[in-house]
Motif scaffolding. Structure first.
Motif, PDB file in Angstrom:
ATOM      1  N   ASP A 118       0.844  -1.192   0.000  1.00 35.17           N
ATOM      2  CA  ASP A 118       0.000   0.000   0.000  1.00 35.17           C
ATOM      3  C   ASP A 118       0.878   1.241   0.000  1.00 35.17           C
ATOM      4  O   ASP A 118       1.903   1.287   0.694  1.00 35.17           O
ATOM      5  N   VAL A 119       0.477   2.238  -0.769  1.00 31.96           N
ATOM      6  CA  VAL A 119       1.230   3.476  -0.862  1.00 31.96           C
ATOM      7  C   VAL A 119       0.304   4.644  -0.577  1.00 31.96           C
ATOM      8  O   VAL A 119      -0.786   4.743  -1.148  1.00 31.96           O
ATOM      9  N   GLU A 120       0.738   5.508   0.319  1.00 35.09           N
ATOM     10  CA  GLU A 120       0.051   6.782   0.568  1.00 35.09           C
ATOM     11  C   GLU A 120       0.941   7.876   0.013  1.00 35.09           C
ATOM     12  O   GLU A 120       2.097   8.034   0.441  1.00 35.09           O
ATOM     13  N   PHE A 121       0.435   8.618  -0.945  1.00 37.27           N
ATOM     14  CA  PHE A 121       1.193   9.686  -1.588  1.00 37.27           C
ATOM     15  C   PHE A 121       1.054  10.949  -0.757  1.00 37.27           C
ATOM     16  O   PHE A 121      -0.048  11.437  -0.529  1.00 37.27           O
ATOM     17  N   GLY A 122       2.171  11.484  -0.293  1.00 40.23           N
ATOM     18  CA  GLY A 122       2.156  12.681   0.545  1.00 40.23           C
ATOM     19  C   GLY A 122       2.142  13.981  -0.229  1.00 40.23           C
ATOM     20  O   GLY A 122       1.846  15.030   0.328  1.00 40.23           O
ATOM     21  N   GLY A 123       2.494  13.915  -1.508  1.00 36.75           N
ATOM     22  CA  GLY A 123       2.486  15.116  -2.336  1.00 36.75           C
ATOM     23  C   GLY A 123       3.862  15.452  -2.877  1.00 36.75           C
ATOM     24  O   GLY A 123       4.850  14.774  -2.611  1.00 36.75           O
ATOM     25  N   ILE A 124       3.889  16.540  -3.646  1.00 40.89           N
ATOM     26  CA  ILE A 124       5.117  17.061  -4.244  1.00 40.89           C
ATOM     27  C   ILE A 124       5.268  18.503  -3.810  1.00 40.89           C
ATOM     28  O   ILE A 124       4.310  19.283  -3.879  1.00 40.89           O
ATOM     29  N   VAL A 125       6.468  18.866  -3.341  1.00 43.77           N
ATOM     30  CA  VAL A 125       6.752  20.240  -2.924  1.00 43.77           C
ATOM     31  C   VAL A 125       8.154  20.624  -3.393  1.00 43.77           C
ATOM     32  O   VAL A 125       8.979  19.765  -3.698  1.00 43.77           O
ATOM     33  N   VAL A 126       8.414  21.917  -3.401  1.00 46.82           N
ATOM     34  CA  VAL A 126       9.760  22.430  -3.638  1.00 46.82           C
ATOM     35  C   VAL A 126      10.307  22.857  -2.291  1.00 46.82           C
ATOM     36  O   VAL A 126       9.678  23.649  -1.583  1.00 46.82           O
ATOM     37  N   ASP A 127      11.476  22.305  -1.926  1.00 44.85           N
ATOM     38  CA  ASP A 127      12.050  22.611  -0.619  1.00 44.85           C
ATOM     39  C   ASP A 127      12.734  23.989  -0.634  1.00 44.85           C
ATOM     40  O   ASP A 127      12.841  24.623  -1.695  1.00 44.85           O
ATOM     41  N   PRO A 128      13.208  24.468   0.509  1.00 45.19           N
ATOM     42  CA  PRO A 128      13.835  25.801   0.568  1.00 45.19           C
ATOM     43  C   PRO A 128      15.091  25.945  -0.290  1.00 45.19           C
ATOM     44  O   PRO A 128      15.553  27.058  -0.519  1.00 45.19           O
TER      45      PRO A 128
END
Length: 178
Positions: A118-128
């Motif tokens: 099972d996979v829960e996708f946390g999202g995509i972000v750009v870090d600092p």
């Protein structure tokens, strides 16, 4: 569509397993060295064309040196002959907006079997620092005996020392490479 390559951010990822000991408590172990390589169409993980996970068996840690040495022995992982655990994903099946099933082939100790996690996708972000990151929580369960990890002992009361079921849990943060 452009191919996007992703690799593991080891500072923000962890891979662990849990197993019942004497059927009354749970022991947690970790792999301290592991790699993940993913290729997607753009940033769409449901269209992944390559998913490869490897863990270095010699990096196993259960916070007990004697147990870790036993796990590396031929009774369990046989790290002298089989240095890595390998999972090759074959299908990332979207089951909800942030949920998926990842189907693939898991190879432990030279034995390959189909496995679904099972996979829960946390999202995509750009870090600092300007890096694009994607986050996932992965969980599943396997039978260790199906992979040739059959060692066990029986207590005087007739209980087994180590359960067959192994629960897998990983927090994976990937870094976009291009």
């Amino acid at each position: 569509m452009a191919t996007t390559k992703w690799s593991i951010d080891p500072m923000h990822s962890e891979v662990q397993f849990k197993v019942k000991h004497l059927m009354i408590t749970t022991v947690t172990g970790y792999f301290q060295t592991f790699h993940v390589e993913v290729e997607t169409e753009d940033e769409d993980f449901s269209k992944a064309t390559r998913i490869l996970f490897t863990a270095d068996v010699n990096s196993i840690s259960t916070n007990n040196e004697q147990r870790d040495t036993h796990l590396k022995s031929a009774d369990f992982f046989d790290s002298d002959t089989h240095e890595d655990i390998r999972f090759e994903g074959t299908n990332y099946e979207q089951t909800g907006s942030d949920a998926a099933k990842l189907h693939g082939t898991l190879t432990i100790k030279g034995v390959s079997k189909p496995v679904t996690v099972d996979v829960e996708f946390g999202g995509i972000v750009v870090d600092p620092y300007g890096q694009t990151k994607a986050g996932f929580t992965v969980s599943g369960k396997i039978s260790r005996k199906e992979f040739g990890l059959t060692w066990n002992a029986v207590t005087e009361a007739g209980s087994v020392v180590v359960s067959d079921d192994i629960r897998l849990q990983a927090e994976i943060q990937l870094v976009k490479q291009n």
